[in-house]
Design a protein around this motif. Structure first.
Motif: not given
Length: 85
Positions: A7-25
Motif C-alpha cells: 500500500q502506497t502512502p496515497d492509499g493505492t495498492t501495487e503488486e510486485f513479484y519477489v525475485e530475491e531476498q537478503t539480509m545486510i547489516g
C-alpha cells in the motif's frame, strides 16, 4: 514466484513479484519486479518496520550508495540473470 501487495502512502495498492531476498547489516532487503516478462522494472525495497510492529513496512531504496551496494549483492546472488536498473 511469490506475489506481494504494497500500500502506497496515497492509499493505492501495487503488486510486485519477489525475485530475491537478503539480509545486510541486520536489515531485510527485497528485490522485486512489477511483472514476469522480459521488460519488467526491478526495484530494491528495504524493511523499515519496527521490531514490535505486527506488519512489515518496506520503502524503496533511493540513496545511491546504499542502492549500489545492495544491487551488487543481488547481482551476485542472481549471477545467471541479466539485471538492469
Amino acid at each position: 514466484m511469490e506475489k506481494i501487495k504494497f500500500q502506497t502512502p496515497d492509499g493505492t495498492t501495487e503488486e510486485f513479484y519477489v525475485e530475491e531476498q537478503t539480509m545486510i547489516g541486520g536489515r531485510s532487503y527485497l528485490l522485486v519486479s512489477d511483472s514476469l516478462d522480459d521488460e519488467a522494472s526491478a526495484y530494491i525495497l528495504k524493511d523499515c518496520s519496527s521490531q514490535d510492529s505486527p506488519e512489515a513496512c518496506y520503502e524503496m531504496v533511493e540513496e545511491e550508495e546504499e542502492l549500489q551496494a545492495v544491487y551488487k549483492v543481488f547481482e551476485q546472488m542472481l549471477d545467471d540473470v541479466d539485471l538492469e536498473m
